[in-house]
Motif scaffolding. Structure first.
Motif, PDB file in Angstrom:
ATOM      1  N   ILE A 171     -33.182 -19.323   6.117  1.00 53.16           N
ATOM      2  CA  ILE A 171     -32.309 -20.337   6.401  1.00 53.16           C
ATOM      3  C   ILE A 171     -32.384 -21.627   5.777  1.00 53.16           C
ATOM      4  N   VAL A 172     -33.846 -21.945   5.350  1.00 50.73           N
ATOM      5  CA  VAL A 172     -33.767 -23.236   4.343  1.00 50.73           C
ATOM      6  C   VAL A 172     -33.443 -22.864   3.167  1.00 50.73           C
ATOM      7  N   MET A 173     -33.540 -21.687   2.747  1.00 53.20           N
ATOM      8  CA  MET A 173     -33.066 -21.248   1.088  1.00 53.20           C
ATOM      9  C   MET A 173     -31.480 -21.466   1.142  1.00 53.20           C
ATOM     10  N   VAL A 174     -30.845 -21.430   2.479  1.00 50.45           N
ATOM     11  CA  VAL A 174     -29.383 -21.189   2.161  1.00 50.45           C
ATOM     12  C   VAL A 174     -28.716 -22.555   2.934  1.00 50.45           C
ATOM     13  N   LYS A 175     -29.754 -23.618   3.150  1.00 49.99           N
ATOM     14  CA  LYS A 175     -29.298 -24.858   3.994  1.00 49.99           C
ATOM     15  C   LYS A 175     -28.312 -25.755   3.209  1.00 49.99           C
ATOM     16  N   ARG A 176     -28.489 -25.824   1.759  1.00 48.65           N
ATOM     17  CA  ARG A 176     -27.680 -26.675   0.992  1.00 48.65           C
ATOM     18  C   ARG A 176     -26.324 -25.879   0.877  1.00 48.65           C
ATOM     19  N   VAL A 177     -26.324 -24.528   0.758  1.00 54.45           N
ATOM     20  CA  VAL A 177     -25.052 -23.945   0.201  1.00 54.45           C
ATOM     21  C   VAL A 177     -24.339 -23.738   1.899  1.00 54.45           C
ATOM     22  N   LEU A 178     -24.836 -24.183   2.890  1.00 59.08           N
ATOM     23  CA  LEU A 178     -24.097 -23.894   4.207  1.00 59.08           C
ATOM     24  C   LEU A 178     -23.401 -25.388   4.165  1.00 59.08           C
ATOM     25  N   GLU A 179     -24.166 -26.655   3.797  1.00 56.81           N
ATOM     26  CA  GLU A 179     -23.624 -27.886   3.650  1.00 56.81           C
ATOM     27  C   GLU A 179     -22.288 -28.024   2.888  1.00 56.81           C
ATOM     28  N   ALA A 180     -22.292 -27.135   1.835  1.00 54.68           N
ATOM     29  CA  ALA A 180     -21.242 -27.339   0.647  1.00 54.68           C
ATOM     30  C   ALA A 180     -20.266 -26.459   0.856  1.00 54.68           C
ATOM     31  N   GLN A 181     -20.505 -25.292   1.551  1.00 51.61           N
ATOM     32  CA  GLN A 181     -19.269 -24.076   1.584  1.00 51.61           C
ATOM     33  C   GLN A 181     -18.939 -23.823   3.003  1.00 51.61           C
ATOM     34  N   PRO A 182     -17.627 -23.348   3.216  1.00 48.20           N
ATOM     35  CA  PRO A 182     -17.262 -22.774   4.437  1.00 48.20           C
ATOM     36  C   PRO A 182     -18.282 -22.010   5.181  1.00 48.20           C
ATOM     37  N   LEU A 183     -18.381 -22.198   6.449  1.00 50.55           N
ATOM     38  CA  LEU A 183     -19.324 -21.367   7.326  1.00 50.55           C
ATOM     39  C   LEU A 183     -19.197 -19.857   7.126  1.00 50.55           C
ATOM     40  N   LEU A 184     -18.035 -19.255   7.574  1.00 54.17           N
ATOM     41  CA  LEU A 184     -17.932 -18.067   7.789  1.00 54.17           C
ATOM     42  C   LEU A 184     -17.962 -17.201   6.332  1.00 54.17           C
ATOM     43  N   TRP A 185     -17.575 -18.095   5.331  1.00 54.61           N
ATOM     44  CA  TRP A 185     -17.793 -17.355   3.814  1.00 54.61           C
ATOM     45  C   TRP A 185     -19.163 -17.193   3.531  1.00 54.61           C
ATOM     46  N   LEU A 237     -22.897 -19.636  15.568  1.00 56.06           N
ATOM     47  CA  LEU A 237     -23.400 -21.012  16.329  1.00 56.06           C
ATOM     48  C   LEU A 237     -24.751 -21.291  15.581  1.00 56.06           C
ATOM     49  N   TRP A 238     -25.472 -20.315  15.283  1.00 55.58           N
ATOM     50  CA  TRP A 238     -26.775 -20.692  14.752  1.00 55.58           C
ATOM     51  C   TRP A 238     -26.622 -21.319  13.314  1.00 55.58           C
ATOM     52  N   LEU A 239     -25.705 -20.793  12.580  1.00 57.65           N
ATOM     53  CA  LEU A 239     -25.625 -21.442  11.248  1.00 57.65           C
ATOM     54  C   LEU A 239     -24.865 -22.779  11.413  1.00 57.65           C
ATOM     55  N   ALA A 240     -23.888 -22.928  12.269  1.00 58.10           N
ATOM     56  CA  ALA A 240     -23.124 -24.042  12.445  1.00 58.10           C
ATOM     57  C   ALA A 240     -24.152 -25.344  13.001  1.00 58.10           C
ATOM     58  N   GLY A 241     -25.031 -24.787  13.779  1.00 62.84           N
ATOM     59  CA  GLY A 241     -26.038 -25.706  14.229  1.00 62.84           C
ATOM     60  C   GLY A 241     -26.755 -26.312  12.999  1.00 62.84           C
ATOM     61  N   TYR A 242     -27.159 -25.508  11.979  1.00 62.11           N
ATOM     62  CA  TYR A 242     -27.775 -26.083  10.602  1.00 62.11           C
ATOM     63  C   TYR A 242     -27.042 -26.870   9.788  1.00 62.11           C
ATOM     64  N   LYS A 243     -25.773 -26.487   9.889  1.00 64.13           N
ATOM     65  CA  LYS A 243     -24.611 -27.159   9.108  1.00 64.13           C
ATOM     66  C   LYS A 243     -24.286 -28.785   9.572  1.00 64.13           C
ATOM     67  N   TYR A 244     -24.606 -29.030  10.932  1.00 66.24           N
ATOM     68  CA  TYR A 244     -24.173 -30.217  11.405  1.00 66.24           C
ATOM     69  C   TYR A 244     -25.557 -31.032  11.806  1.00 66.24           C
ATOM     70  N   THR A 245     -26.600 -30.540  11.736  1.00 71.50           N
ATOM     71  CA  THR A 245     -27.883 -31.286  11.778  1.00 71.50           C
ATOM     72  C   THR A 245     -29.211 -30.876  11.108  1.00 71.50           C
ATOM     73  N   GLN A 246     -30.111 -31.612  11.286  1.00 71.14           N
ATOM     74  CA  GLN A 246     -31.304 -31.313  10.426  1.00 71.14           C
ATOM     75  C   GLN A 246     -31.831 -29.950  10.702  1.00 71.14           C
ATOM     76  N   ALA A 247     -32.277 -29.088   9.710  1.00 70.29           N
ATOM     77  CA  ALA A 247     -32.690 -27.838   9.910  1.00 70.29           C
ATOM     78  C   ALA A 247     -33.756 -27.917  10.780  1.00 70.29           C
ATOM     79  N   SER A 248     -34.877 -29.008  10.615  1.00 70.24           N
ATOM     80  CA  SER A 248     -35.904 -28.876  11.601  1.00 70.24           C
ATOM     81  C   SER A 248     -35.582 -29.084  13.150  1.00 70.24           C
ATOM     82  N   VAL A 249     -34.674 -29.890  13.380  1.00 69.07           N
ATOM     83  CA  VAL A 249     -33.999 -30.123  14.685  1.00 69.07           C
ATOM     84  C   VAL A 249     -33.415 -28.867  15.129  1.00 69.07           C
TER      85      VAL A 249
END
Length: 294
Positions: A171-185, A237-249
């Motif tokens: 999940i840390v590996m893909v965090k920046r990708v999640l922030e930059a790209q559409p969630l379901l893709w 929902l899990w990935l959406a959480g990482y997209k909209y808040t800090q990974a640690s939170v």
């Protein structure tokens, strides 16, 4: 307390994952871990195919080669390998203990987020991290018997910790990708990576036959429900959480799944609800409360 969009998604993901764990525990009684993981991921990919254009439209986003590689690798590591190990540990430890042990996921993400994402926590949030870690060990570490701790349980603990560590790396590996790209893709690419990774592992270990569904006796309805609630819905929902808040939170908030799993395991699977389990969950929830204080 602060409950934003990312925090809400993380909590809802924990609830969906808890239901999925109970269903996977039942399915694990008849299906080997690799086969169960491959079948449920195949079903999830089929669910994603119509969901992606419905949510994001028909336009294909511009992924860089690095983003594609990171998403595929994240899926292979965090779903293909980690989930298979998780199911092995689930069979050995039971849903209640495994649910509480899963709380150790957040410390891994916190350390990796600090090292690679430049995320920082407050003193209260660090105290929450300590409480979560203590709660995990109180609830999950097996009691010593006259003959020592059971090898099967210790092996299960080792597999569980390895699977959770791999999930954190993914999940840390893909965090920046999640922030930059559409969630379901991104979710779809991760699932393709997961299936490809499992085919490779099965080929290398000569277990290709396990990737085929059994000819008879497969509980398709329960498997489809587990795939939809415990993987498709929980993962989005899990990935959406990482997209909209800090990974640690997000990682800490996901740990509320332990409460749901412990209670569902007691009432649904008739697993014992021990004082140690309740104490561990109480410590974990205290840690979660500290994590929500800014």
């Amino acid at each position: 307390m602060s409950l934003g969009l990312g925090e809400l998604f993380s909590l809802l993901s924990a609830l969906a994952w808890a239901v999925g764990v109970i269903l996977y525990r039942q399915l694990g009684a008849t299906l080997p871990p690799l086969q169960l993981n491959f079948l449920k991921n195949g079903l999830v990919l089929l669910m994603l195919l119509p969901a992606i254009p419905l949510l994001h439209g028909l336009a294909i986003p511009r992924f860089s080669a690095a983003h594609i590689a990171l998403a595929l690798a994240s899926g292979a590591i965090g779903i293909g390998i980690a989930d298979t190990l998780y199911f092995r540990a689930l069979n050995a430890l039971g849903a209640g203990r495994m649910g509480v042990l899963g709380n150790f996921y957040s410390p891994f993400v916190i350390v990796l987020g600090y090292l690679f994402l430049d995320e920082r926590l407050t003193a209260l949030q660090l105290w929450g991290f300590v409480l979560v870690s203590v709660g995990v060990f109180v609830a999950a570490w097996p009691k010593a018997s006259p003959g020592g701790r059971p090898p099967q349980v210790l092996r299960g603990l080792g597999l569980a910790l390895l699977s959770i560590a791999l999930m954190a790396v993914a999940i840390v590996m893909v965090k920046r990708v999640l922030e930059a790209q559409p969630l379901l893709w991104v979710t779809g690419l991760r699932m393709v990576g997961a299936l490809g990774g499992m085919v490779l592992v099965a080929a290398l270990t000569r277990q290709i036959a396990l990737l085929h569904p059994p000819t008879a006796g497969l509980p398709w309805r329960r498997l489809a429900l587990a795939a939809f609630v415990g993987q498709f819905l929980a993962m989005i929902l899990w990935l959406a959480g990482y997209k909209y808040t800090q990974a640690s939170v997000a990682a800490i908030l996901n740990e509320t799944a332990s409460v749901f799993i412990l209670l569902l395991a007691a009432f649904w699977l008739k697993e014992p609800l021990t004082r140690r389990g309740i104490t561990g969950v109480a410590l974990t929830l205290s840690g979660v409360a500290f994590m929500l204080v800014h």
